[in-house]
Scaffold this motif. Structure first.
Motif, short mmCIF file in Angstrom:
data_model
loop_
_atom_site.label_atom_id
_atom_site.label_comp_id
_atom_site.label_asym_id
_atom_site.label_seq_id
_atom_site.Cartn_x
_atom_site.Cartn_y
_atom_site.Cartn_z
N GLN A 335 0.83 -1.21 0.00
CA GLN A 335 0.00 0.00 0.00
C GLN A 335 0.86 1.26 0.00
O GLN A 335 0.47 2.28 -0.55
N GLN A 336 2.04 1.17 0.63
CA GLN A 336 2.96 2.30 0.62
C GLN A 336 3.74 2.39 -0.68
O GLN A 336 4.03 3.47 -1.18
N ASN A 337 4.06 1.21 -1.25
CA ASN A 337 4.85 1.16 -2.48
C ASN A 337 4.48 -0.09 -3.26
O ASN A 337 4.84 -1.19 -2.87
N PRO A 338 3.75 0.05 -4.36
CA PRO A 338 3.30 -1.11 -5.12
C PRO A 338 4.44 -2.00 -5.62
O PRO A 338 4.22 -3.16 -5.96
N ASN A 339 5.65 -1.45 -5.66
CA ASN A 339 6.79 -2.23 -6.15
C ASN A 339 7.58 -2.89 -5.02
O ASN A 339 8.63 -3.48 -5.26
N ALA A 340 7.06 -2.80 -3.80
CA ALA A 340 7.73 -3.43 -2.67
C ALA A 340 7.68 -4.95 -2.82
O ALA A 340 6.89 -5.49 -3.60
N ARG A 356 1.45 -5.62 -11.11
CA ARG A 356 1.23 -4.79 -9.93
C ARG A 356 0.58 -3.46 -10.30
O ARG A 356 -0.20 -2.90 -9.52
#
Length: 507
Positions: A335-340, A356
């Motif tokens: 939710q903070q970074n879709p690429n996490a 993603r």
């Protein structure tokens, strides 16, 4: 007059038994024939009262089947009504005794939710039929646990009780660490305690010499400690545990052993969680052994206790991330970074990998997130290169791991609940060697493909995930481990609440 007495007995028995359907049904089916209080029941009655007089030796709650209380009730029965009530009281005591002795005095799931072992309780009708129709002494002997381990635990219990009565192991060691080469009061206290514990021959030496170092090493091996021969803080803490506490561990182990209905001679996997080791045992002998990492000591990650059957292994496994980990750990990151967590694939309900960029992670929460996460086979896969499957409702299995450094630690509780294996390739070779002459070559060939490959075991293998903080080794010597999850403390509390008492032990 005799008819009236018989009617009074029957009426009293039926009324007293009415609250327990199994007992009431038994007496109805036998036309209210007696088991204990009739003229022909002397041998059965005597054998039963003799058997339950040993309840304390088994670490069982004496008051549930108190031989002295039943004897008084028999002696004080003056009327047929009294006799009917005593008849039912003895039957209740017999069923309680038979249940507790054959399969444990506790319901383990009620004590700790992580103990999900299936307990095999014998049908009361079977128990009543056996005692009614069989030789009473033989039937009562049949009820007793037969495993060598149980008998060794009982022997240890009686020995520890004698130790407690004799004053235990003497003064504790006040200082730590105590190192080889040291002298002084702490060394003398360590020496004297190890002498009383049987790890050191009596000696006047006041220095931390080679003999004392060897005794410490032997103690460490028996207690799952790093065997370095130095009495560090952890070792001294274990040395200072008295026979009273060890006795509680043994009594809890006896209860746990009563839950175990397994074929000891058959080949099986034995994972004792507090020991942090997995073994393959065949014919009572360990033929393979490896270190393991178990679940963290947090409520939803502790490894459960149960038995199942290993059916297959998966070479180059993908990791389907458990739902609990997805929503607690990974969804907030996405939710903070879709690429996490880029090493994980996002998978839809049809098993398709989705981009993603097509997912608005912020639109979902832990309850409605519709995707799964999967890590494909790789060198860094969380499951390593192989996993060993015994399908179960708890999604627990044995597997490899890329985090090898954790196996060097003394206490190895770091996983989310599954069992990480230090020597997974050796375990795979061992398992495959039972069904092929080219185990290593076949395993390596599948490994080199990089593809996920399922290898079925031609014969399933029982797997037992257990939790013993006190257990005899293969020579019958008692060994002890730390109560890492606090389960044994909870079980001891439950046994106490049920009425288990030990001579000279408080709290």
């Amino acid at each position: 007059m005799a008819v009236a007495q018989t009617a009074a007995f029957t009426q009293s028995l039926a009324a007293t038994a009415s609250s327990d359907e199994a007992i009431a049904e038994w007496y109805r089916s036998t036309a209210y024939d007696t088991l204990w209080t009739g003229a022909d029941d002397v041998a059965r009655r005597s054998a039963f009262l003799t058997a339950i007089a040993t309840a304390k030796d088994h670490g069982l709650p004496v008051a549930r089947y108190d031989a002295a209380k039943l004897t008084r009730a028999l002696q004080s029965a003056e009327t047929e009504g009294d006799r009917g009530r005593v008849e039912v009281e003895m039957t209740r005591a017999y069923l309680a005794w038979a249940r507790d002795l054959t399969s444990g005095a506790l319901e383990p799931k009620e004590v700790d939710s992580g103990i999900v072992r299936e307990i095999n309780r014998i049908d009361p009708k079977v128990l009543l039929a056996r005692i009614a129709n069989g030789d009473p002494e033989a039937v009562l002997a049949w009820l007793e646990p037969k495993s060598v381990e149980y008998l060794q635990l009982m022997k240890a219990k009686l020995g520890l009780e004698a130790l407690v009565a004799a004053g235990g192991w003497g003064e504790t060691v006040a200082a730590s660490p105590v190192q080889p080469g040291d002298t002084g009061p702490a060394v003398i206290a360590l020496r004297d305690r190890l002498v009383r514990m049987g790890y050191l021959a009596p000696t006047a030496s006041a220095s931390y010499d080679r003999a004392l170092q060897a005794a410490v090493t032997s103690f460490q091996l028996d207690h799952g400690l790093t065997p370095d021969g130095a009495a560090g803080e952890g070792t001294v803490a274990e040395i200072n545990i008295g026979p009273e506490e060890r006795l509680k561990s043994v009594v809890v182990a006896m209860e746990r052993e009563r839950w175990m209905h397994i074929d000891r001679e058959a080949k099986h996997v034995w994972v004792n969680l507090p020991d942090f080791r997995a073994k393959i045992i065949d014919g009572g002998k360990t033929i393979f052994e490896t270190r393991v990492v178990i679940g963290k000591n947090v409520p939803d990650q502790r490894s459960p206790e149960f038995s199942d059957e290993m059916e297959h292994m998966v070479i180059n496994p993908s990791w389907g991330v458990p739902r609990s980990i997805i929503v607690k750990e990974y969804l907030p990151l996405l939710q903070q970074n879709p690429n996490a967590v880029g090493h994980l694939q996002v998978v839809d309900g049809r098993g398709r990998v989705v981009s993603r960029g097509s997912v608005n992670f912020a639109a979902y929460n832990a309850r409605n997130f519709p995707y799964a996460l999967r890590q494909p086979p790789s060198d860094g896969n969380a499951l390593g290169k192989v996993k060993f499957m015994f399908p179960n409702p708890y999604n627990i299995y044995l597997h490899d791991t890329p985090s090898k450094s954790l196996f060097d630690k003394e206490v190895r509780a770091y996983s989310h609940g599954c069992i990480r294996v230090a020597d997974p390739f050796d375990l795979a070779h061992e398992l495959l060697s039972w069904q092929t002459d080219n185990a290593e070559a076949e395993f390596e060939a599948a490994l080199k493909t990089g593809r996920e490959t399922t290898v079925k075991l031609k014969q399933s293998l029982p797997v037992h995930l257990v939790y013993f903080t006190a257990y005899p080794d293969q020579k019958g010597r008692m060994t002890y481990r730390r109560d890492i999850y606090g389960r044994d403390a909870a079980l001891w509390g439950a046994l106490q609440a049920a009425g288990v008492e030990l001579a000279g032990v408080q709290g």
